[in-house]
Design a protein around this motif. Sequence first.
Motif, PDB file in Angstrom:
ATOM      1  N   UNK A 102      11.898   3.051  -5.169  1.00  0.00           N
ATOM      2  CA  UNK A 102      11.081   2.836  -3.981  1.00  0.00           C
ATOM      3  C   UNK A 102      10.446   4.148  -3.528  1.00  0.00           C
ATOM      4  N   UNK A 103      11.228   5.204  -3.523  1.00  0.00           N
ATOM      5  CA  UNK A 103      10.696   6.519  -3.160  1.00  0.00           C
ATOM      6  C   UNK A 103       9.771   7.058  -4.245  1.00  0.00           C
ATOM      7  N   UNK A 104      10.136   6.844  -5.505  1.00  0.00           N
ATOM      8  CA  UNK A 104       9.326   7.344  -6.613  1.00  0.00           C
ATOM      9  C   UNK A 104       7.953   6.663  -6.655  1.00  0.00           C
ATOM     10  N   UNK A 105       7.937   5.340  -6.489  1.00  0.00           N
ATOM     11  CA  UNK A 105       6.666   4.619  -6.508  1.00  0.00           C
ATOM     12  C   UNK A 105       5.826   4.959  -5.277  1.00  0.00           C
ATOM     13  N   UNK A 106       6.494   5.159  -4.134  1.00  0.00           N
ATOM     14  CA  UNK A 106       5.767   5.595  -2.951  1.00  0.00           C
ATOM     15  C   UNK A 106       5.100   6.932  -3.176  1.00  0.00           C
ATOM     16  N   UNK A 107       5.835   7.870  -3.790  1.00  0.00           N
ATOM     17  CA  UNK A 107       5.287   9.195  -4.101  1.00  0.00           C
ATOM     18  C   UNK A 107       4.114   9.072  -5.076  1.00  0.00           C
ATOM     19  N   UNK A 108       4.274   8.227  -6.081  1.00  0.00           N
ATOM     20  CA  UNK A 108       3.205   8.042  -7.074  1.00  0.00           C
ATOM     21  C   UNK A 108       1.946   7.476  -6.422  1.00  0.00           C
ATOM     22  N   UNK A 109       2.119   6.481  -5.541  1.00  0.00           N
ATOM     23  CA  UNK A 109       0.964   5.890  -4.868  1.00  0.00           C
ATOM     24  C   UNK A 109       0.299   6.874  -3.918  1.00  0.00           C
ATOM     25  N   UNK A 110       1.107   7.674  -3.211  1.00  0.00           N
ATOM     26  CA  UNK A 110       0.530   8.673  -2.308  1.00  0.00           C
ATOM     27  C   UNK A 110      -0.353   9.638  -3.082  1.00  0.00           C
ATOM     28  N   UNK A 111       0.147  10.107  -4.221  1.00  0.00           N
ATOM     29  CA  UNK A 111      -0.630  11.063  -5.011  1.00  0.00           C
ATOM     30  C   UNK A 111      -1.903  10.416  -5.553  1.00  0.00           C
TER      31      UNK A 111
END
Length: 407
Positions: A102-111
Amino acid sequence: MDRTTAHIINHTHWDREWFLTSVYTSQWIAGLIDKLSDLVEQNPEFHFFLDGQTLVIEDLLQIHPDYLSKVERLIRGGNLLIGPYYCQPDWRMTGGEELLRNLLLGWKDMKKHGGGVDSGWLVDTFGHISQSPQLHNLFGIDSVYIWRGAPQMDPYFKWHSPSGNSIFTINLFGGYRNLYGVTHVPEIAVARLQSELDKLALYYPTPNIPLFDGYDLEDNPEDPVLFYNKRCHEVPAEIKIQEETPASFAQIIQYRDLDMPAITGELFSGKFGAVFPGTLSSRIYLKRMARDCEHLLYQVCEPLAVLARQRGRQYPDELFEVWGRTLLQNAVHDCICGVSIDQVHEKMEFSYRQVFEALRDDIQKSLDFILDEFREGTYAVSTNTYPYEGWLAASSKLYHVRTGGIG
């Protein structure tokens, strides 16, 4: 006497599937973005926090891909804040690996969209696991906002994990919507502001009070700071008003180096905000389906695909991400907690079954590659890195298995 500063955070709490399915709520997002664009045009310094999620943007772009440039303009300009999570899952019933994703995909989407948020936002989570500070720290997050679960009415505390990790925590015992819609009834807007500040000031160690202008599925945002600035003659002289983001307010308080209490471990107290313990056993069939799919994806399917890659199979990372996002959508707190309308949970059942069957098919593909050059026979392929010996059931048969670890 110091002036009291009202630090206003504009936001929405996006319950995408609660009293409606996302088929309906997703249709409201475009209107929200249009209104935010109008507010930014009137005030380029306006900021809006999108509930700590990137899934809202994903839902929007699936039905309105033409909004990509408008959304990214708001994000890159710092006006629309997305993340740091992909969605808002229930942290009690979601597995550790899925919480990391959840945190990893959030980080990926933010970038991908050009944004970045480094403050956690768990304002409607039905209780908090002890490892939450540790997981946030892994992604460089050093502050988090919570509401439910805190055992005491301290506005700030240091929350420690058993691992030794800690995170500065802002406790919203006054709720996350105490100033919502304040400009819609202008004749009492100043009185509401004064009332909220008077109510909360007794609990805060400094004259810095956070207020929150937002509501569940809020799609009619406003600019309260601009509103009050235009009526500055009505605002008492001892009140200062300024807009904040979650991160900027956390920094203001952290820089003051206050003496604050420490709390270690889980936050499951319902004394000051309900944590709904009954949700742990409601619609238990959904929780079983969630666990089965999580286990297959993260503990069987992905490790087998890594082994199969050594035998020439292409690693299906895009498929794994799609399945992971689907499981996280079902892990959203209202969904996995079983508190939504029946249509939401029927939709969850359907997607769980689809993912489960797809995972079983993928497992077989990996096994075909792994065992391709083996002689005909019965083999145990382990995805556990530790040696194991014991009895395991496979279909209708029981096998005695001994492994030396993964492989």
